[in-house]
Design a protein around this motif. Structure first.
Motif, PDB file in Angstrom:
ATOM      1  N   THR A  88       0.832  -1.200   0.000  1.00  0.00           N
ATOM      2  CA  THR A  88       0.000   0.000   0.000  1.00  0.00           C
ATOM      3  C   THR A  88       0.868   1.253   0.000  1.00  0.00           C
ATOM      4  OG1 THR A  88      -1.826  -1.156   1.074  1.00  0.00           O
ATOM      5  CG2 THR A  88      -1.819   1.249   1.250  1.00  0.00           C
ATOM      6  N   ALA A  89       1.952   1.253   0.767  1.00  0.00           N
ATOM      7  CA  ALA A  89       2.858   2.410   0.786  1.00  0.00           C
ATOM      8  C   ALA A  89       3.402   2.691  -0.605  1.00  0.00           C
ATOM      9  CB  ALA A  89       3.992   2.163   1.773  1.00  0.00           C
ATOM     10  N   GLU A  90       3.810   1.662  -1.314  1.00  0.00           N
ATOM     11  CA  GLU A  90       4.331   1.839  -2.667  1.00  0.00           C
ATOM     12  C   GLU A  90       3.228   2.313  -3.625  1.00  0.00           C
ATOM     13  OE1 GLU A  90       6.668  -1.562  -3.884  1.00  0.00           O
ATOM     14  OE2 GLU A  90       7.775  -1.510  -1.987  1.00  0.00           O
ATOM     15  N   PHE A  91       1.996   1.879  -3.395  1.00  0.00           N
ATOM     16  CA  PHE A  91       0.847   2.284  -4.209  1.00  0.00           C
ATOM     17  C   PHE A  91       0.594   3.796  -4.083  1.00  0.00           C
ATOM     18  CE2 PHE A  91      -3.635   2.573  -5.400  1.00  0.00           C
ATOM     19  CZ  PHE A  91      -3.770   1.620  -6.388  1.00  0.00           C
ATOM     20  N   LEU A  92       0.930   4.348  -2.913  1.00  0.00           N
ATOM     21  CA  LEU A  92       0.688   5.766  -2.627  1.00  0.00           C
ATOM     22  C   LEU A  92       1.930   6.637  -2.841  1.00  0.00           C
ATOM     23  CD1 LEU A  92      -1.221   5.262   0.749  1.00  0.00           C
ATOM     24  CD2 LEU A  92      -2.235   5.579  -1.524  1.00  0.00           C
ATOM     25  N   TYR A 135       5.948   7.009   4.135  1.00  0.00           N
ATOM     26  CA  TYR A 135       6.807   6.319   5.082  1.00  0.00           C
ATOM     27  C   TYR A 135       6.042   5.220   5.804  1.00  0.00           C
ATOM     28  CZ  TYR A 135       9.243  10.750   4.448  1.00  0.00           C
ATOM     29  OH  TYR A 135       9.845  11.845   3.910  1.00  0.00           O
ATOM     30  N   ILE A 136       6.791   4.297   6.385  1.00  0.00           N
ATOM     31  CA  ILE A 136       6.232   3.288   7.277  1.00  0.00           C
ATOM     32  C   ILE A 136       6.928   3.448   8.623  1.00  0.00           C
ATOM     33  CG2 ILE A 136       6.159   0.813   7.802  1.00  0.00           C
ATOM     34  CD1 ILE A 136       5.640   0.319   4.848  1.00  0.00           C
ATOM     35  N   ALA A 137       6.125   3.574   9.683  1.00  0.00           N
ATOM     36  CA  ALA A 137       6.652   3.678  11.045  1.00  0.00           C
ATOM     37  C   ALA A 137       6.289   2.399  11.787  1.00  0.00           C
ATOM     38  CB  ALA A 137       6.078   4.896  11.758  1.00  0.00           C
ATOM     39  N   MET A 138       7.294   1.554  11.993  1.00  0.00           N
ATOM     40  CA  MET A 138       7.116   0.280  12.689  1.00  0.00           C
ATOM     41  C   MET A 138       8.419  -0.078  13.381  1.00  0.00           C
ATOM     42  SD  MET A 138       4.006  -1.107  12.291  1.00  0.00           S
ATOM     43  CE  MET A 138       4.298  -2.811  12.736  1.00  0.00           C
ATOM     44  N   SER A 139       8.310  -0.841  14.435  1.00  0.00           N
ATOM     45  CA  SER A 139       9.487  -1.382  15.129  1.00  0.00           C
ATOM     46  C   SER A 139      10.440  -0.288  15.600  1.00  0.00           C
ATOM     47  CB  SER A 139      10.222  -2.391  14.230  1.00  0.00           C
ATOM     48  OG  SER A 139       9.340  -3.408  13.787  1.00  0.00           O
ATOM     49  N   GLY A 140       9.895   0.882  15.953  1.00  0.00           N
ATOM     50  CA  GLY A 140      10.706   1.970  16.477  1.00  0.00           C
ATOM     51  C   GLY A 140      11.500   2.729  15.441  1.00  0.00           C
ATOM     52  N   ARG A 141      11.202   2.515  14.166  1.00  0.00           N
ATOM     53  CA  ARG A 141      11.924   3.185  13.094  1.00  0.00           C
ATOM     54  C   ARG A 141      10.953   3.733  12.067  1.00  0.00           C
ATOM     55  NH1 ARG A 141      16.387  -0.558  10.719  1.00  0.00           N
ATOM     56  NH2 ARG A 141      16.802   1.351   9.560  1.00  0.00           N
ATOM     57  N   VAL A 142      11.452   4.672  11.271  1.00  0.00           N
ATOM     58  CA  VAL A 142      10.678   5.236  10.173  1.00  0.00           C
ATOM     59  C   VAL A 142      11.432   4.918   8.891  1.00  0.00           C
ATOM     60  CG1 VAL A 142       9.697   7.329   9.170  1.00  0.00           C
ATOM     61  CG2 VAL A 142       9.803   7.069  11.668  1.00  0.00           C
ATOM     62  N   PHE A 143      10.738   4.255   7.970  1.00  0.00           N
ATOM     63  CA  PHE A 143      11.344   3.811   6.715  1.00  0.00           C
ATOM     64  C   PHE A 143      10.659   4.499   5.535  1.00  0.00           C
ATOM     65  CE2 PHE A 143      11.287   0.269   9.723  1.00  0.00           C
ATOM     66  CZ  PHE A 143      12.587  -0.218   9.683  1.00  0.00           C
ATOM     67  N   PRO A 144      11.402   4.913   4.521  1.00  0.00           N
ATOM     68  CA  PRO A 144      10.758   5.402   3.299  1.00  0.00           C
ATOM     69  C   PRO A 144      10.051   4.245   2.595  1.00  0.00           C
ATOM     70  CG  PRO A 144      13.107   5.980   3.339  1.00  0.00           C
ATOM     71  CD  PRO A 144      12.858   5.009   4.465  1.00  0.00           C
ATOM     72  N   ALA A 145       8.930   4.541   1.947  1.00  0.00           N
ATOM     73  CA  ALA A 145       8.229   3.513   1.173  1.00  0.00           C
ATOM     74  C   ALA A 145       9.204   2.921   0.167  1.00  0.00           C
ATOM     75  CB  ALA A 145       7.033   4.127   0.444  1.00  0.00           C
ATOM     76  N   GLY A 146       9.145   1.610   0.011  1.00  0.00           N
ATOM     77  CA  GLY A 146      10.014   0.924  -0.936  1.00  0.00           C
ATOM     78  C   GLY A 146      11.351   0.493  -0.352  1.00  0.00           C
ATOM     79  N   ALA A 147      11.648   0.899   0.885  1.00  0.00           N
ATOM     80  CA  ALA A 147      12.938   0.573   1.497  1.00  0.00           C
ATOM     81  C   ALA A 147      12.776  -0.244   2.768  1.00  0.00           C
ATOM     82  CB  ALA A 147      13.704   1.857   1.789  1.00  0.00           C
ATOM     83  N   VAL A 148      11.657  -0.935   2.897  1.00  0.00           N
ATOM     84  CA  VAL A 148      11.341  -1.660   4.129  1.00  0.00           C
ATOM     85  C   VAL A 148      10.664  -2.979   3.799  1.00  0.00           C
ATOM     86  CG1 VAL A 148       9.138  -0.438   4.336  1.00  0.00           C
ATOM     87  CG2 VAL A 148      10.167  -1.457   6.372  1.00  0.00           C
ATOM     88  N   ARG A 149      10.827  -3.937   4.704  1.00  0.00           N
ATOM     89  CA  ARG A 149      10.131  -5.216   4.564  1.00  0.00           C
ATOM     90  C   ARG A 149       9.750  -5.724   5.944  1.00  0.00           C
ATOM     91  NH1 ARG A 149      13.698 -10.299   4.570  1.00  0.00           N
ATOM     92  NH2 ARG A 149      15.429  -9.630   5.862  1.00  0.00           N
ATOM     93  N   LYS A 150       8.761  -6.577   5.971  1.00  0.00           N
ATOM     94  CA  LYS A 150       8.369  -7.233   7.215  1.00  0.00           C
ATOM     95  C   LYS A 150       9.182  -8.514   7.342  1.00  0.00           C
ATOM     96  CE  LYS A 150       4.450  -9.315   9.641  1.00  0.00           C
ATOM     97  NZ  LYS A 150       3.017  -9.610   9.579  1.00  0.00           N
ATOM     98  N   ASN A 151       9.837  -8.677   8.461  1.00  0.00           N
ATOM     99  CA  ASN A 151      10.573  -9.902   8.756  1.00  0.00           C
ATOM    100  C   ASN A 151       9.679 -10.723   9.685  1.00  0.00           C
ATOM    101  OD1 ASN A 151      12.236 -11.876   9.994  1.00  0.00           O
ATOM    102  ND2 ASN A 151      14.065 -10.640   9.582  1.00  0.00           N
ATOM    103  N   ARG A 152       8.993 -11.690   9.131  1.00  0.00           N
ATOM    104  CA  ARG A 152       8.055 -12.513   9.903  1.00  0.00           C
ATOM    105  C   ARG A 152       8.769 -13.309  10.992  1.00  0.00           C
ATOM    106  NH1 ARG A 152       3.058 -13.191   7.638  1.00  0.00           N
ATOM    107  NH2 ARG A 152       2.845 -12.438   5.520  1.00  0.00           N
ATOM    108  N   LYS A 153       9.930 -13.809  10.669  1.00  0.00           N
ATOM    109  CA  LYS A 153      10.672 -14.638  11.626  1.00  0.00           C
ATOM    110  C   LYS A 153      11.031 -13.843  12.875  1.00  0.00           C
ATOM    111  CE  LYS A 153      14.768 -17.593  11.814  1.00  0.00           C
ATOM    112  NZ  LYS A 153      15.926 -18.081  11.043  1.00  0.00           N
ATOM    113  N   ARG A 154      11.430 -12.595  12.707  1.00  0.00           N
ATOM    114  CA  ARG A 154      11.827 -11.755  13.836  1.00  0.00           C
ATOM    115  C   ARG A 154      10.676 -10.913  14.380  1.00  0.00           C
ATOM    116  NH1 ARG A 154      17.725  -9.952  11.567  1.00  0.00           N
ATOM    117  NH2 ARG A 154      18.753 -11.915  12.031  1.00  0.00           N
TER     118      ARG A 154
END
Length: 167
Positions: A88-92, A135-154
């Motif tokens: 969705t972030a990349e879509f926007l 941007y995506i704000a998760m896990s205590g960080r702010v990431f630009p759209a397209g430069a972030v991924r969800k790590n399911r294992k962690r």
């Protein structure tokens, strides 16, 4: 200062039904989080979807995009499920002149040990302090759209290309 908040559903809004041993997406929780935090700005919440993000469609993303483009607010917060938040972030990403921050939670906001209030707080700080962009704000960080991924294992979000290629 006005913050436009859009809700797409996701874990942040999930409700656990004990008798069914099942979760479903309920009312947006971001308003309660902002109220409890005693924020010093006005905000509105608009619900676009009420579903797990695995089931969010491009048509719903287009509705979200249209609402953001039509909204006079220059600062936008989106609560979203974590599985397709990056999509969705990349879509926007090409929306001009607005600061848009997506956030969510790994456990429902209704749970005492949820990361939801922390993530919403981080997202609010990011939306007021970041230049226009998505941007995506998760896990205590702010990431630009397209430069972030969800790590399911962690159980967290991280740079899209972490050192060592782990994930």
């Amino acid at each position: 200062m006005k913050l436009a908040v859009y809700s797409m559903g996701g874990t942040i809004d999930k409700v656990y039904f004990d008798d069914l041993s099942d979760y479903s997406v309920g009312d947006p929780q971001v308003g309660a989080i902002l109220t409890q935090a005693g924020v010093d700005f006005t905000w509105s919440v608009t619900e676009i979807a009420r579903k797990d993000s695995l089931y969010v469609t491009d048509e719903e993303r287009a509705v979200l995009r249209g609402r953001i483009l039509a909204d006079a607010a220059g600062h936008v917060l989106i609560t979203h499920g974590t599985d397709t938040m990056t999509r969705t972030a990349e879509f926007l990403a090409d929306i001009p002149g607005k600061t848009i921050v997506l956030t969510g939670a790994m456990s429902p906001a209704r749970f005492a040990a949820s990361d939801a209030p922390f993530n919403v707080g981080c997202a609010v700080g990011a939306v007021w302090s970041s230049p226009p962009g998505v941007y995506i704000a998760m896990s205590g960080r702010v990431f630009p759209a397209g430069a972030v991924r969800k790590n399911r294992k962690r159980g967290r979000f991280e740079d899209a290309a972490p050192a060592g290629g782990e994930g």
